[in-house]
Design a protein around this motif. Structure first.
Motif, PDB file in Angstrom:
ATOM      1  N   LEU A  15      -6.919  11.491   4.794  1.00 21.09           N
ATOM      2  CA  LEU A  15      -7.028  10.229   5.632  1.00 21.09           C
ATOM      3  C   LEU A  15      -8.170   9.054   5.786  1.00 21.09           C
ATOM      4  CD1 LEU A  15      -7.185  13.500   8.563  1.00 21.09           C
ATOM      5  CD2 LEU A  15      -5.041  11.495   8.158  1.00 21.09           C
ATOM      6  N   ARG A  16      -8.781   9.461   5.497  1.00 26.60           N
ATOM      7  CA  ARG A  16      -9.888   7.747   5.066  1.00 26.60           C
ATOM      8  C   ARG A  16      -9.295   6.929   4.450  1.00 26.60           C
ATOM      9  NH1 ARG A  16     -11.321   3.413   6.592  1.00 26.60           N
ATOM     10  NH2 ARG A  16     -12.952   2.655   5.685  1.00 26.60           N
ATOM     11  N   ALA A  17      -7.676   7.051   3.450  1.00 26.49           N
ATOM     12  CA  ALA A  17      -7.420   6.426   2.672  1.00 26.49           C
ATOM     13  C   ALA A  17      -6.766   5.392   3.559  1.00 26.49           C
ATOM     14  CB  ALA A  17      -7.408   6.983   1.331  1.00 26.49           C
ATOM     15  N   ILE A  18      -5.490   6.892   4.347  1.00 26.86           N
ATOM     16  CA  ILE A  18      -4.929   5.830   4.937  1.00 26.86           C
ATOM     17  C   ILE A  18      -5.044   4.779   5.635  1.00 26.86           C
ATOM     18  CG2 ILE A  18      -2.933   6.380   7.166  1.00 26.86           C
ATOM     19  CD1 ILE A  18      -2.266   8.857   5.089  1.00 26.86           C
ATOM     20  N   TRP A  28       0.483  -1.125   0.053  1.00 26.00           N
ATOM     21  CA  TRP A  28       0.131   0.510   0.065  1.00 26.00           C
ATOM     22  C   TRP A  28       0.958   0.850  -0.040  1.00 26.00           C
ATOM     23  CZ3 TRP A  28      -1.503   5.250   1.960  1.00 26.00           C
ATOM     24  CH2 TRP A  28      -2.445   5.426   1.408  1.00 26.00           C
ATOM     25  N   PHE A  29       0.331   1.878  -0.724  1.00 28.49           N
ATOM     26  CA  PHE A  29       1.701   3.281  -1.146  1.00 28.49           C
ATOM     27  C   PHE A  29       0.647   4.314  -1.457  1.00 28.49           C
ATOM     28  CE2 PHE A  29       5.328   4.682  -4.424  1.00 28.49           C
ATOM     29  CZ  PHE A  29       5.732   5.798  -2.879  1.00 28.49           C
ATOM     30  N   SER A  30       0.650   5.476  -0.856  1.00 21.42           N
ATOM     31  CA  SER A  30      -0.239   6.126  -1.358  1.00 21.42           C
ATOM     32  C   SER A  30      -0.045   7.277  -2.568  1.00 21.42           C
ATOM     33  CB  SER A  30       0.065   7.545  -0.211  1.00 21.42           C
ATOM     34  OG  SER A  30       1.475   7.434  -0.342  1.00 21.42           O
ATOM     35  N   GLU A  31       1.309   6.586  -2.997  1.00 19.78           N
ATOM     36  CA  GLU A  31       1.296   7.312  -4.480  1.00 19.78           C
ATOM     37  C   GLU A  31       0.398   6.631  -5.426  1.00 19.78           C
ATOM     38  OE1 GLU A  31       3.200  10.005  -5.968  1.00 19.78           O
ATOM     39  OE2 GLU A  31       2.460  10.524  -3.972  1.00 19.78           O
ATOM     40  N   LYS A  32       0.070   5.555  -5.208  1.00 15.75           N
ATOM     41  CA  LYS A  32      -0.644   5.259  -6.022  1.00 15.75           C
ATOM     42  C   LYS A  32      -2.132   4.553  -5.631  1.00 15.75           C
ATOM     43  CE  LYS A  32       1.688   0.185  -5.714  1.00 15.75           C
ATOM     44  NZ  LYS A  32       0.701  -0.983  -5.120  1.00 15.75           N
ATOM     45  N   ASP A  33      -2.080   4.181  -3.804  1.00 13.65           N
ATOM     46  CA  ASP A  33      -3.163   3.873  -4.142  1.00 13.65           C
ATOM     47  C   ASP A  33      -4.508   5.610  -3.343  1.00 13.65           C
ATOM     48  OD1 ASP A  33      -3.085   1.084  -3.607  1.00 13.65           O
ATOM     49  OD2 ASP A  33      -0.946   1.196  -2.789  1.00 13.65           O
ATOM     50  N   VAL A  34      -3.892   6.097  -3.435  1.00  9.86           N
ATOM     51  CA  VAL A  34      -5.021   7.137  -3.117  1.00  9.86           C
ATOM     52  C   VAL A  34      -5.227   8.050  -4.498  1.00  9.86           C
ATOM     53  CG1 VAL A  34      -5.195   9.946  -1.787  1.00  9.86           C
ATOM     54  CG2 VAL A  34      -3.546   7.765  -0.279  1.00  9.86           C
ATOM     55  N   GLY A  35      -6.986   7.824  -4.941  1.00  9.26           N
ATOM     56  CA  GLY A  35      -7.031   8.591  -6.491  1.00  9.26           C
ATOM     57  C   GLY A  35      -7.270  10.059  -5.895  1.00  9.26           C
ATOM     58  N   LEU A  36      -7.969  11.115  -7.273  1.00 10.68           N
ATOM     59  CA  LEU A  36      -7.921  11.760  -7.154  1.00 10.68           C
ATOM     60  C   LEU A  36      -9.608  12.199  -6.642  1.00 10.68           C
ATOM     61  CD1 LEU A  36      -6.764  13.559 -10.829  1.00 10.68           C
ATOM     62  CD2 LEU A  36      -5.747  14.129  -8.902  1.00 10.68           C
ATOM     63  N   GLY A  37      -9.652  12.651  -5.569  1.00 16.27           N
ATOM     64  CA  GLY A  37     -11.401  13.460  -4.846  1.00 16.27           C
ATOM     65  C   GLY A  37     -11.112  12.286  -3.722  1.00 16.27           C
TER      66      GLY A  37
END
Length: 231
Positions: free
Chosen positions: A142-145, A129-138
Motif C-alpha cells: 500500500l505504501r508503494a502504491i 509505474w507497474f506493481s510487478e516491477k516497482d514493488v520490491g520484496l519486503g
C-alpha cells in the motif's frame, strides 16, 4: 410520382438511366445518366476515417496534442474524455521526476493483459509505474502504491472481468481507484468486458469515458496513451 432508383449516386450506365421510371426519356434518351466515382462518393460521406451512420457522419480527427506527423485519429467521444487528462498532463509538465502513467489493474491480470499494456507503452517511450516491477520484496504494497500514485501524471485503469470481480471486495485496486477518481487524471481502459458491466459494479468509474479494446487493438490504445502523455 415516379422516384429515381439512384437518387444519390446517379446511374452508372445509360441503360440503367433508361430503365429508371423517373429518369427515362428526360433530356433525351440519356438525360438521367450521371457519372460518379466510388472515391468521390466515399469522401463525401466520411472524413479522416469517420464512419457514416444513417443520415449523418462521425468524423474522426487528430487532437490539439497530436504531433505534426501523427496519423492517429480519435472519435469525438475520445477527444472529450481525454482532453481534461491532457490538461492535467500539461499542468504537471514542470515536474520532471514524475512517471508518465500509473497502471492500475487486477492481480489476476498482472502477467497477461496488464503486462501486455505495460510493454506496449514502454516500447513507445512511456514511463509506467507497474506493481510487478516497482514493488520490491519486503516493501509494503500500500505504501508503494501511494508513492506511485503521487508520482505519476496519469492513472489508467485496466477494466477486465477480473477487476470487476475484485472491486466489490474493496481491496487494493479499489483504494487505487478512490485516489485516481479524485482528479482529472484517470482513464479507464475497458478490455474483454463492457462499460455497462462496469457501471453495475462501479457507477462512478463507469461514468468516466475512456478507451476500449473492443473497438481497437491494445496496440492502438497504447499509441493513443503515449501521444496523450507526450510533452
Amino acid at each position: 410520382m415516379a422516384r429515381c432508383t439512384a437518387p444519390i449516386r446517379g446511374h452508372n450506365s445509360a441503360s440503367a438511366a433508361d430503365n429508371c421510371p423517373a429518369c427515362r426519356g428526360r433530356n433525351g434518351r440519356y438525360g438521367g445518366y450521371r457519372s460518379y466515382s466510388p472515391s468521390s462518393y466515399s469522401s463525401s460521406l466520411t472524413s479522416g476515417g469517420g464512419r457514416s451512420s444513417g443520415g449523418g457522419s462521425v468524423r474522426n480527427s487528430k487532437t490539439p496534442w497530436s504531433g505534426a506527423g501523427s496519423s492517429i485519429l480519435y472519435t469525438p467521444e475520445e477527444v472529450r474524455a481525454l482532453t481534461p487528462v491532457r490538461n492535467s498532463v500539461e499542468n504537471l509538465a514542470k515536474q520532471l521526476d514524475l512517471r508518465d502513467v500509473f497502471l492500475c489493474h487486477a492481480w489476476d491480470d498482472r502477467k497477461e493483459a496488464a503486462k501486455e499494456l505495460h510493454d506496449l507503452l514502454e516500447s513507445r517511450g512511456v514511463s509506467v509505474w507497474f506493481s510487478e516491477k516497482d514493488v520490491g520484496l519486503g516493501v509494503p504494497l500500500l505504501r508503494a502504491i501511494d508513492k506511485g500514485l503521487a508520482n505519476s501524471r496519469v492513472g489508467i485503469v485496466l477494466v477486465t472481468p477480473a477487476l470487476l470481480r475484485r472491486l466489490p471486495a474493496e481491496g487494493i485496486a479499489d483504494k487505487e481507484l478512490s485516489a485516481l477518481l479524485a482528479g482529472d487524471r484517470l482513464i479507464p481502459i475497458v478490455h474483454e468486458t463492457t462499460y455497462e458491466a462496469l457501471r453495475e459494479v462501479s457507477p462512478l468509474l463507469g461514468s468516466r469515458s475512456g478507451l476500449n479494446t473492443v473497438e481497437e487493438p491494445m496496440a492502438d490504445v497504447a499509441a493513443k496513451l503515449a501521444e496523450l502523455v507526450a510533452l
